[in-house]
Enzyme design. Structure first.
Site, PDB file in Angstrom:
ATOM      1  N   TYR A  33       0.824  -1.204   0.000  1.00 14.72           N
ATOM      2  CA  TYR A  33       0.000   0.000   0.000  1.00 14.72           C
ATOM      3  C   TYR A  33       0.855   1.249   0.000  1.00 14.72           C
ATOM      4  O   TYR A  33       2.070   1.190   0.218  1.00 14.72           O
ATOM      5  CB  TYR A  33      -0.968  -0.009   1.180  1.00 14.72           C
ATOM      6  CG  TYR A  33      -0.372   0.347   2.534  1.00 14.72           C
ATOM      7  CD1 TYR A  33       0.477  -0.526   3.204  1.00 14.72           C
ATOM      8  CD2 TYR A  33      -0.659   1.578   3.140  1.00 14.72           C
ATOM      9  CE1 TYR A  33       1.017  -0.193   4.442  1.00 14.72           C
ATOM     10  CE2 TYR A  33      -0.128   1.914   4.385  1.00 14.72           C
ATOM     11  CZ  TYR A  33       0.717   1.021   5.027  1.00 14.72           C
ATOM     12  OH  TYR A  33       1.246   1.358   6.244  1.00 14.72           O
ATOM     13  N   ARG A  52       8.436   4.046  -4.545  1.00 13.79           N
ATOM     14  CA  ARG A  52       8.498   3.053  -3.460  1.00 13.79           C
ATOM     15  C   ARG A  52       7.511   1.919  -3.722  1.00 13.79           C
ATOM     16  O   ARG A  52       7.796   0.755  -3.442  1.00 13.79           O
ATOM     17  CB  ARG A  52       8.210   3.708  -2.109  1.00 13.79           C
ATOM     18  CG  ARG A  52       8.369   2.712  -0.954  1.00 13.79           C
ATOM     19  CD  ARG A  52       8.273   3.366   0.411  1.00 13.79           C
ATOM     20  NE  ARG A  52       6.969   3.971   0.608  1.00 13.79           N
ATOM     21  CZ  ARG A  52       6.669   4.789   1.612  1.00 13.79           C
ATOM     22  NH1 ARG A  52       7.594   5.099   2.513  1.00 13.79           N
ATOM     23  NH2 ARG A  52       5.460   5.304   1.726  1.00 13.79           N
ATOM     24  N   ARG A 101      -8.308 -20.844  -1.603  1.00 14.83           N
ATOM     25  CA  ARG A 101      -7.227 -20.481  -0.681  1.00 14.83           C
ATOM     26  C   ARG A 101      -6.053 -21.425  -0.907  1.00 14.83           C
ATOM     27  O   ARG A 101      -6.214 -22.645  -0.788  1.00 14.83           O
ATOM     28  CB  ARG A 101      -7.716 -20.580   0.769  1.00 14.83           C
ATOM     29  CG  ARG A 101      -6.651 -20.214   1.786  1.00 14.83           C
ATOM     30  CD  ARG A 101      -7.201 -20.181   3.201  1.00 14.83           C
ATOM     31  NE  ARG A 101      -6.192 -19.763   4.161  1.00 14.83           N
ATOM     32  CZ  ARG A 101      -5.407 -20.603   4.841  1.00 14.83           C
ATOM     33  NH1 ARG A 101      -5.531 -21.913   4.691  1.00 14.83           N
ATOM     34  NH2 ARG A 101      -4.508 -20.138   5.695  1.00 14.83           N
ATOM     35  N   LYS A 150       6.456  -2.045   1.918  1.00 15.72           N
ATOM     36  CA  LYS A 150       5.271  -1.468   2.577  1.00 15.72           C
ATOM     37  C   LYS A 150       4.070  -2.406   2.422  1.00 15.72           C
ATOM     38  O   LYS A 150       3.179  -2.172   1.599  1.00 15.72           O
ATOM     39  CB  LYS A 150       4.990  -0.073   2.011  1.00 15.72           C
ATOM     40  CG  LYS A 150       4.075   0.760   2.905  1.00 15.72           C
ATOM     41  CD  LYS A 150       4.154   2.222   2.517  1.00 15.72           C
ATOM     42  CE  LYS A 150       3.134   3.086   3.223  1.00 15.72           C
ATOM     43  NZ  LYS A 150       3.270   3.155   4.670  1.00 15.72           N
ATOM     44  N   GLU A 182      11.656   2.252  14.497  1.00 13.24           N
ATOM     45  CA  GLU A 182      10.803   3.354  14.016  1.00 13.24           C
ATOM     46  C   GLU A 182       9.520   3.382  14.835  1.00 13.24           C
ATOM     47  O   GLU A 182       9.321   2.548  15.717  1.00 13.24           O
ATOM     48  CB  GLU A 182      10.499   3.167  12.521  1.00 13.24           C
ATOM     49  CG  GLU A 182       9.792   1.864  12.202  1.00 13.24           C
ATOM     50  CD  GLU A 182       9.632   1.600  10.711  1.00 13.24           C
ATOM     51  OE1 GLU A 182       9.568   2.552   9.921  1.00 13.24           O
ATOM     52  OE2 GLU A 182       9.557   0.408  10.337  1.00 13.24           O
ATOM     53  N   LEU A 206      10.855   1.166   7.335  1.00 15.43           N
ATOM     54  CA  LEU A 206      10.305   1.641   6.072  1.00 15.43           C
ATOM     55  C   LEU A 206      11.099   2.874   5.628  1.00 15.43           C
ATOM     56  O   LEU A 206      11.409   3.735   6.456  1.00 15.43           O
ATOM     57  CB  LEU A 206       8.829   2.006   6.230  1.00 15.43           C
ATOM     58  CG  LEU A 206       8.173   2.369   4.904  1.00 15.43           C
ATOM     59  CD1 LEU A 206       7.932   1.128   4.059  1.00 15.43           C
ATOM     60  CD2 LEU A 206       6.863   3.099   5.120  1.00 15.43           C
TER      61      LEU A 206
END
Ligand code: PDD
Length: 286
Positions: A33, A52, A101, A150, A182, A206
């Site tokens: 995302y 990114r 799945r 991310k 972070e 990140l």
């Protein structure tokens, strides 16, 4: 009026937006995302977020259903349709909905990626957190080892925010091997004397788009920067501290584990960097 969201090529009212129960984002957190801020109806650092995103996709061997130019057009269209002047655009790409799945990745030729975007209208400049600063606690960093990608695996960051809330604080800084990695959804900095100290880039954090911009502006303003790990003890003894992210810009930290920094109010460096960041990124917004 309901919000218009984007799902796999269509602009639809949020109530009508649908993703399959077999979507791998839902079943395996197999998705990435980006969050891009909007000021004056324009996107902040879109190209940084797009770069990114491409890297995250590449690292996970995931295909993008659109080009970055198309993505820019979708961002703009959504901002326009929803009349967003200040807020965020959230974007998510998952490895799509396979027929069933299965842990094994589906064949990308048979299972296209899922692309979802939505906007959030929110005041970003005038925030209580920026005015008074935030209080953070320290927690163990037990996330996986590829935090530079991310992904939508945000359960532990959510738990971290809940731990902070329970402790009467606003957010948490994560600690691994005795040093800060972070914040739960931001990069962490301390200021000692005339030096800004923040962890160096690697797979442990990140690579914040706001971090890159803020460090560039700080360098241009002749501020000294040290990219290295720091401990919570060093942070508690710092003159000031702050965090950066697309949705909070530069936000001062005024207490760590209950210990006030300086006089317990937002520091001068954090306030100045916030001002510079907002001015400069506003000028460059597209
Ligand atoms: N979070 N570190 C983590 C773990 C993050 O989740 C984020 C962003 C950042 C800052 O990155 P950037 O400056 O590119 O926003 C650092 C977003 C805003 C979120 O999850 O809402």
């Amino acid at each position: 009026m309901s919000r218009t969201v984007y799902v796999n090529g269509a602009y639809v009212p949020e109530e009508e937006a649908r993703v399959s129960v077999f979507d791998r984002g839902f079943l395996f957190a197999d998705g990435v995302y980006e969050v891009t801020s909007v000021l004056d109806g324009k996107l902040l650092d879109f190209h940084g977020h797009a770069a990114r995103l491409e890297r995250s996709l590449r690292e996970l061997d995931m295909a993008s259903p659109v080009t970055m130019d198309e993505l820019l057009a979708i961002h703009r269209e959504l901002v326009e349709r929803n009349g967003v002047t200040e807020g965020m655009v959230y974007l998510q790409i998952t490895r799509g909905a396979a027929a069933d799945r299965d842990f094994v990745f589906p064949d990308p030729d048979k299972t296209p990626s899922t692309l979802v975007l939505f906007t959030q209208s929110k005041g970003l400049i005038d925030s209580a957190a920026a005015r008074t600063g935030i209080r953070v606690i320290s927690i163990d960093d037990i996330r996986w080892g590829r935090r530079d990608i991310k992904t939508v695996q945000l359960l532990y960051p959510s738990m971290g925010k809940m731990m902070a809330k329970k402790a009467g604080a606003d957010d948490a800084w994560m600690v691994e091997d005795g040093v800060v990695t972070e914040g739960t959804s931001n990069n962490a900095y301390i200021v000692k004397g005339n030096k800004i100290i923040t962890r160096h880039l690697g797979t442990e954090i990140l690579h914040g788009i706001t971090r890159a911009a803020v460090l560039k502006f700080a360098r241009e303003s002749q501020m000294e920067i040290e990219e290295r790990p720091f401990t919570i003890e060093e942070a508690k003894a710092a003159d000031e501290a702050f965090v950066t992210s697309a949705s909070t810009f530069v936000t001062p930290v005024v207490a760590i584990d209950g210990v006030s920094l300086g006089d317990g109010t937002p520091g001068a460096v954090a306030r100045r960097l916030r001002e510079i960041y907002i001015d400069e990124s506003r000028k460059a917004a597209i």
